[in-house]
Design a protein around this motif. Structure first.
Motif, PDB file in Angstrom:
ATOM      1  N   VAL A  34      -8.312  18.477  32.034  1.00 28.27           N
ATOM      2  CA  VAL A  34      -9.526  18.911  31.155  1.00 28.27           C
ATOM      3  C   VAL A  34     -10.447  19.608  31.974  1.00 28.27           C
ATOM      4  O   VAL A  34     -10.958  20.563  31.698  1.00 28.27           O
ATOM      5  N   GLY A  35     -10.574  19.295  33.412  1.00 29.78           N
ATOM      6  CA  GLY A  35     -11.234  20.077  34.328  1.00 29.78           C
ATOM      7  C   GLY A  35     -10.774  21.604  34.261  1.00 29.78           C
ATOM      8  O   GLY A  35     -11.266  22.366  34.397  1.00 29.78           O
ATOM      9  N   LEU A  36      -9.471  21.613  34.466  1.00 28.67           N
ATOM     10  CA  LEU A  36      -8.733  22.943  34.223  1.00 28.67           C
ATOM     11  C   LEU A  36      -9.401  23.732  33.106  1.00 28.67           C
ATOM     12  O   LEU A  36      -9.428  25.090  33.091  1.00 28.67           O
ATOM     13  N   LEU A  37      -9.267  23.148  32.042  1.00 28.49           N
ATOM     14  CA  LEU A  37      -9.593  23.930  30.630  1.00 28.49           C
ATOM     15  C   LEU A  37     -11.109  24.197  30.828  1.00 28.49           C
ATOM     16  O   LEU A  37     -11.366  25.193  30.431  1.00 28.49           O
ATOM     17  N   GLY A  38     -11.823  23.345  31.499  1.00 29.94           N
ATOM     18  CA  GLY A  38     -13.172  23.693  31.583  1.00 29.94           C
ATOM     19  C   GLY A  38     -13.443  25.164  32.490  1.00 29.94           C
ATOM     20  O   GLY A  38     -14.204  25.882  32.208  1.00 29.94           O
ATOM     21  N   ILE A  39     -12.724  25.175  33.509  1.00 30.21           N
ATOM     22  CA  ILE A  39     -12.648  26.531  34.255  1.00 30.21           C
ATOM     23  C   ILE A  39     -12.141  27.589  33.690  1.00 30.21           C
ATOM     24  O   ILE A  39     -12.827  28.447  33.642  1.00 30.21           O
ATOM     25  N   LEU A  40     -11.037  27.170  32.631  1.00 32.20           N
ATOM     26  CA  LEU A  40     -10.401  28.594  32.182  1.00 32.20           C
ATOM     27  C   LEU A  40     -11.567  28.990  30.931  1.00 32.20           C
ATOM     28  O   LEU A  40     -11.841  30.252  30.718  1.00 32.20           O
ATOM     29  N   LEU A  41     -12.264  28.128  30.275  1.00 33.19           N
ATOM     30  CA  LEU A  41     -13.258  28.290  29.267  1.00 33.19           C
ATOM     31  C   LEU A  41     -14.458  29.067  30.024  1.00 33.19           C
ATOM     32  O   LEU A  41     -14.966  29.972  29.439  1.00 33.19           O
ATOM     33  N   GLY A  42     -15.204  28.521  31.106  1.00 34.51           N
ATOM     34  CA  GLY A  42     -15.859  28.868  31.896  1.00 34.51           C
ATOM     35  C   GLY A  42     -15.657  30.409  32.337  1.00 34.51           C
ATOM     36  O   GLY A  42     -16.743  31.122  32.377  1.00 34.51           O
ATOM     37  N   PRO A  46     -18.973  34.650  30.778  1.00 37.19           N
ATOM     38  CA  PRO A  46     -19.788  35.792  31.492  1.00 37.19           C
ATOM     39  C   PRO A  46     -19.419  37.138  30.710  1.00 37.19           C
ATOM     40  O   PRO A  46     -20.283  37.868  30.281  1.00 37.19           O
ATOM     41  N   PRO A  47     -18.212  37.434  30.487  1.00 37.12           N
ATOM     42  CA  PRO A  47     -17.682  38.514  29.731  1.00 37.12           C
ATOM     43  C   PRO A  47     -18.506  38.793  28.417  1.00 37.12           C
ATOM     44  O   PRO A  47     -18.772  39.651  27.809  1.00 37.12           O
ATOM     45  N   LEU A  48     -18.250  37.463  27.825  1.00 40.51           N
ATOM     46  CA  LEU A  48     -18.786  37.227  26.233  1.00 40.51           C
ATOM     47  C   LEU A  48     -20.200  37.678  26.360  1.00 40.51           C
ATOM     48  O   LEU A  48     -20.707  37.983  25.556  1.00 40.51           O
ATOM     49  N   GLY A  54     -25.411  43.593  26.267  1.00 39.39           N
ATOM     50  CA  GLY A  54     -25.397  45.060  26.469  1.00 39.39           C
ATOM     51  C   GLY A  54     -24.199  45.539  26.177  1.00 39.39           C
ATOM     52  O   GLY A  54     -23.299  45.485  26.886  1.00 39.39           O
ATOM     53  N   PRO A  55     -24.111  45.935  24.961  1.00 36.96           N
ATOM     54  CA  PRO A  55     -22.769  46.571  24.593  1.00 36.96           C
ATOM     55  C   PRO A  55     -22.429  47.952  25.368  1.00 36.96           C
ATOM     56  O   PRO A  55     -23.246  48.780  25.780  1.00 36.96           O
ATOM     57  N   GLN A  56     -21.181  47.860  25.687  1.00 38.23           N
ATOM     58  CA  GLN A  56     -20.838  48.981  26.707  1.00 38.23           C
ATOM     59  C   GLN A  56     -20.553  50.050  25.791  1.00 38.23           C
ATOM     60  O   GLN A  56     -20.171  50.100  24.497  1.00 38.23           O
ATOM     61  N   ALA A  57     -20.799  51.419  26.322  1.00 37.48           N
ATOM     62  CA  ALA A  57     -20.524  52.427  25.848  1.00 37.48           C
ATOM     63  C   ALA A  57     -18.970  52.715  25.323  1.00 37.48           C
ATOM     64  O   ALA A  57     -18.121  52.114  26.236  1.00 37.48           O
ATOM     65  N   ALA A  58     -18.604  53.498  24.348  1.00 34.02           N
ATOM     66  CA  ALA A  58     -17.267  53.733  24.060  1.00 34.02           C
ATOM     67  C   ALA A  58     -16.622  54.522  25.164  1.00 34.02           C
ATOM     68  O   ALA A  58     -17.210  55.426  25.636  1.00 34.02           O
ATOM     69  N   ALA A  59     -15.356  54.021  25.402  1.00 34.14           N
ATOM     70  CA  ALA A  59     -14.678  54.839  26.490  1.00 34.14           C
ATOM     71  C   ALA A  59     -14.090  56.191  25.766  1.00 34.14           C
ATOM     72  O   ALA A  59     -13.371  55.998  24.793  1.00 34.14           O
ATOM     73  N   THR A  60     -14.393  57.229  26.746  1.00 32.50           N
ATOM     74  CA  THR A  60     -14.154  58.576  26.000  1.00 32.50           C
ATOM     75  C   THR A  60     -12.649  58.809  26.309  1.00 32.50           C
ATOM     76  O   THR A  60     -11.971  59.637  25.920  1.00 32.50           O
TER      77      THR A  60
END
Length: 97
Positions: A34-42, A46-48, A54-60
């Motif tokens: 369960v702790g490992l699952l928490g790490i994976l979810l954690g 940040p990327p979410l 701040g939406p990133q600009a579309a890659a050209t």
């Protein structure tokens, strides 16, 4: 995704074999899993949050994301007007003897 399904299937198979032989699994207790699952979810939070704030600009170009600098820095280049054959023939000196 296929590798996850195969991994789960093999894990279930090993679990059944352990149960048939009445062997205790060497896997960590459920609380550790369960702790490992928490790490994976954690790791996904940040990327979410970054994508929501701040939406990133579309890659050209795919080039920006696919081509990375070489590990050893800039690779050596030939001198202008010199071919690879010229460079190798000029570096070889005739041997006497």
């Amino acid at each position: 995704m296929k590798s996850y399904v195969v991994s789960l299937a093999l894990g279930l198979l090993v679990g059944v074999i352990y149960a048939l032989f009445q062997v205790r699994s060497p896997a960590p207790p459920v609380i550790a899993l369960v702790g490992l699952l928490g790490i994976l979810l954690g790791e996904q939070i940040p990327p979410l949050v970054k994508s929501l704030v701040g939406p990133q600009a579309a890659a050209t170009s795919w080039l920006q994301h696919q081509v990375k600098p070489h590990v050893f820095g800039e690779l050596p280049k030939c001198l202008p007007g010199t071919t690879t054959a010229d460079a190798t023939s000029s570096s070889k000196e005739p041997r006497n003897g």
